[in-house]
Design a protein around this motif. Structure first.
Motif, PDB file in Angstrom:
ATOM      1  N   ARG A 106      -1.880  17.622  -2.340  1.00 20.70           N
ATOM      2  CA  ARG A 106      -3.150  17.026  -1.910  1.00 20.70           C
ATOM      3  C   ARG A 106      -4.293  17.455  -2.822  1.00 20.70           C
ATOM      4  NH1 ARG A 106      -3.157  14.252   2.805  1.00 20.70           N
ATOM      5  NH2 ARG A 106      -1.364  14.486   4.207  1.00 20.70           N
ATOM      6  N   VAL A 165       1.549  12.914  -4.265  1.00 19.96           N
ATOM      7  CA  VAL A 165       2.338  12.485  -3.113  1.00 19.96           C
ATOM      8  C   VAL A 165       3.123  13.681  -2.577  1.00 19.96           C
ATOM      9  CG1 VAL A 165       4.262  11.020  -2.386  1.00 19.96           C
ATOM     10  CG2 VAL A 165       2.518  10.118  -3.945  1.00 19.96           C
ATOM     11  N   GLU A 222       2.303  16.926   9.242  1.00 20.16           N
ATOM     12  CA  GLU A 222       0.972  16.395   8.985  1.00 20.16           C
ATOM     13  C   GLU A 222       0.525  16.654   7.542  1.00 20.16           C
ATOM     14  OE1 GLU A 222       1.594  17.101  13.258  1.00 20.16           O
ATOM     15  OE2 GLU A 222       1.817  18.368  11.468  1.00 20.16           O
ATOM     16  N   THR A 239       2.253  13.452   2.841  1.00 26.65           N
ATOM     17  CA  THR A 239       1.742  12.080   2.862  1.00 26.65           C
ATOM     18  C   THR A 239       2.801  11.112   3.360  1.00 26.65           C
ATOM     19  OG1 THR A 239       2.405  11.668   0.557  1.00 26.65           O
ATOM     20  CG2 THR A 239       0.185  12.548   0.932  1.00 26.65           C
ATOM     21  N   HIS A 240       4.088  11.468   3.179  1.00 30.24           N
ATOM     22  CA  HIS A 240       5.206  10.625   3.583  1.00 30.24           C
ATOM     23  C   HIS A 240       6.270  11.499   4.242  1.00 30.24           C
ATOM     24  CE1 HIS A 240       3.197   8.253   0.494  1.00 30.24           C
ATOM     25  NE2 HIS A 240       3.832   7.183   0.919  1.00 30.24           N
ATOM     26  N   ASN A 295       0.052   9.691   8.722  1.00 26.15           N
ATOM     27  CA  ASN A 295       0.689   9.444   7.432  1.00 26.15           C
ATOM     28  C   ASN A 295       1.803   8.399   7.591  1.00 26.15           C
ATOM     29  OD1 ASN A 295       2.356  11.098   8.945  1.00 26.15           O
ATOM     30  ND2 ASN A 295       2.270  12.834   7.548  1.00 26.15           N
ATOM     31  N   TRP A 296       2.437   8.072   6.478  1.00 22.91           N
ATOM     32  CA  TRP A 296       3.553   7.115   6.466  1.00 22.91           C
ATOM     33  C   TRP A 296       4.785   7.803   7.004  1.00 22.91           C
ATOM     34  CZ3 TRP A 296       8.313   6.941   3.904  1.00 22.91           C
ATOM     35  CH2 TRP A 296       8.921   5.679   3.775  1.00 22.91           C
ATOM     36  N   GLU A 302       5.685   1.440  -0.880  1.00 28.44           N
ATOM     37  CA  GLU A 302       6.662   2.092  -0.011  1.00 28.44           C
ATOM     38  C   GLU A 302       7.923   1.264   0.191  1.00 28.44           C
ATOM     39  OE1 GLU A 302       3.387   2.253   0.905  1.00 28.44           O
ATOM     40  OE2 GLU A 302       2.943   4.394   1.275  1.00 28.44           O
TER      41      GLU A 302
END
Length: 297
Positions: free
Chosen positions: A151, A156, A172, A175-176, A206-207, A259
């Motif tokens: 981050r 990523v 959390e 990101t994925h 997030n994703w 994605e």
């Protein structure tokens, strides 16, 4: 090619092929044997390297012969282990794996409970040229720190959540997050993985995705649950397939894939691996993955 920093476990695997999974406490004979490096993060790093990316691995090893073998095998696959700490007097992780004729596997693993945290091995920012982190749940503190570095570097962070994390904030921080089907069922109490993912997505910022073997991958897209089917194959050995998937997913995202395309790319890599015996020895090359995706288009 962009780089991926993999953070987590590396093991030495002894993979035995049998016709039927043993169910009794007696002597059993294997029809094949592969002695190969394994471990979630290490196998993901090998996948990244074979797919054309720059792979770095930070893992905790002892200063024993097993650790030497693990590092030597990774070096042969082009994985940079220069940041991986080696702790004197500690034992490196090992696993015994039994694979049956259907490609299913049983794993018995050992990690030294006295291995220190080694968090000073994790940089505060990603090394130059590294665009993504892939972390597992076997070294959660290391993964949390690596995601903070991602981050801080606008990179990523991919979490391989093959089991529910014990450390608060880990999911959390990524990101994925790609869950294993069993882990997501246990976390949500739902048998239907699509519904389980919807529950997880409802509280996620997030994703999130879930891999469900031959049933493909479910993931969040535009506020909905999308699905990418699996490539049809005849499985020979599923050991390491999820690890290959997560390494390929991180590389695809690091390359700037959306994605959905990254999931398709990772699914193709995992499918090819499942057709080959020997754990991560079956991780494919970029040309093989590209060819499978073209044939299936």
């Amino acid at each position: 090619m962009p780089g991926v920093l993999c953070v987590g476990i590396a093991t030495q695997d002894y993979v035995f092929a049998v016709d039927v999974m043993p169910a009794t406490a007696e002597k059993h004979r294997a029809r094949d044997l592969a002695v190969v490096g394994g471990g979630i993060a290490a196998t993901a790093a090998v996948a990244v390297s074979r797919l054309g990316g720059r792979a770095m691995l930070i893992t905790r090893l002892g200063d024993d012969a097993v650790g030497e073998a693990i590092v030597a095998a990774l070096a042969q696959d082009g994985v940079d282990c220069s940041l991986a700490p080696r702790t004197p007097g500690r034992r490196s992780p090992q696993s015994s794996v039994i694979v049956d004729a259907k490609g299913e596997r049983l794993v018995v693993s050992y990690s030294d409970p006295a291995m220190p945290a080694c968090l000073d091995a994790i940089p505060s920012r990603l090394p130059p040229g590294v665009e993504a982190v892939m972390a597992d749940t076997r070294w959660e503190e290391g993964g949390l720190q690596a995601f903070a570095a991602a981050r801080a570097s606008a990179g990523v962070g991919v979490l391989d959540a093959d089991r529910a994390p014990a450390l608060g904030g880990l999911t959390e921080a990524a990101t994925h997050v790609a869950y294993g089907a069993q882990a997501l069922r246990e976390m949500t109490g739902r048998d239907d993985v699509r519904a389980a993912l919807a529950d997880a997505a409802s509280v996620a910022s997030n994703w999130v995705a879930v891999t469900d073997g031959e049933r493909g991958v479910y993931f969040t897209e535009n506020g909905q649950i999308a699905h990418e089917p699996a490539f049809p194959i005849t499985p020979v050995d599923t050991l390491g397939a999820g690890d290959v998937f997560h390494g390929a997913l991180a590389l695809g995202l690091a390359e700037g894939m959306g994605e959905r395309l990254a999931v398709r790319f990772a699914s193709a890599a995992a499918a090819i691996k499942c057709t080959r015996f020997g754990g991560r020895a079956g991780a494919p090359t970029r040309d093989e993955v590209d060819a499978l995706m073209r044939r299936a288009a």
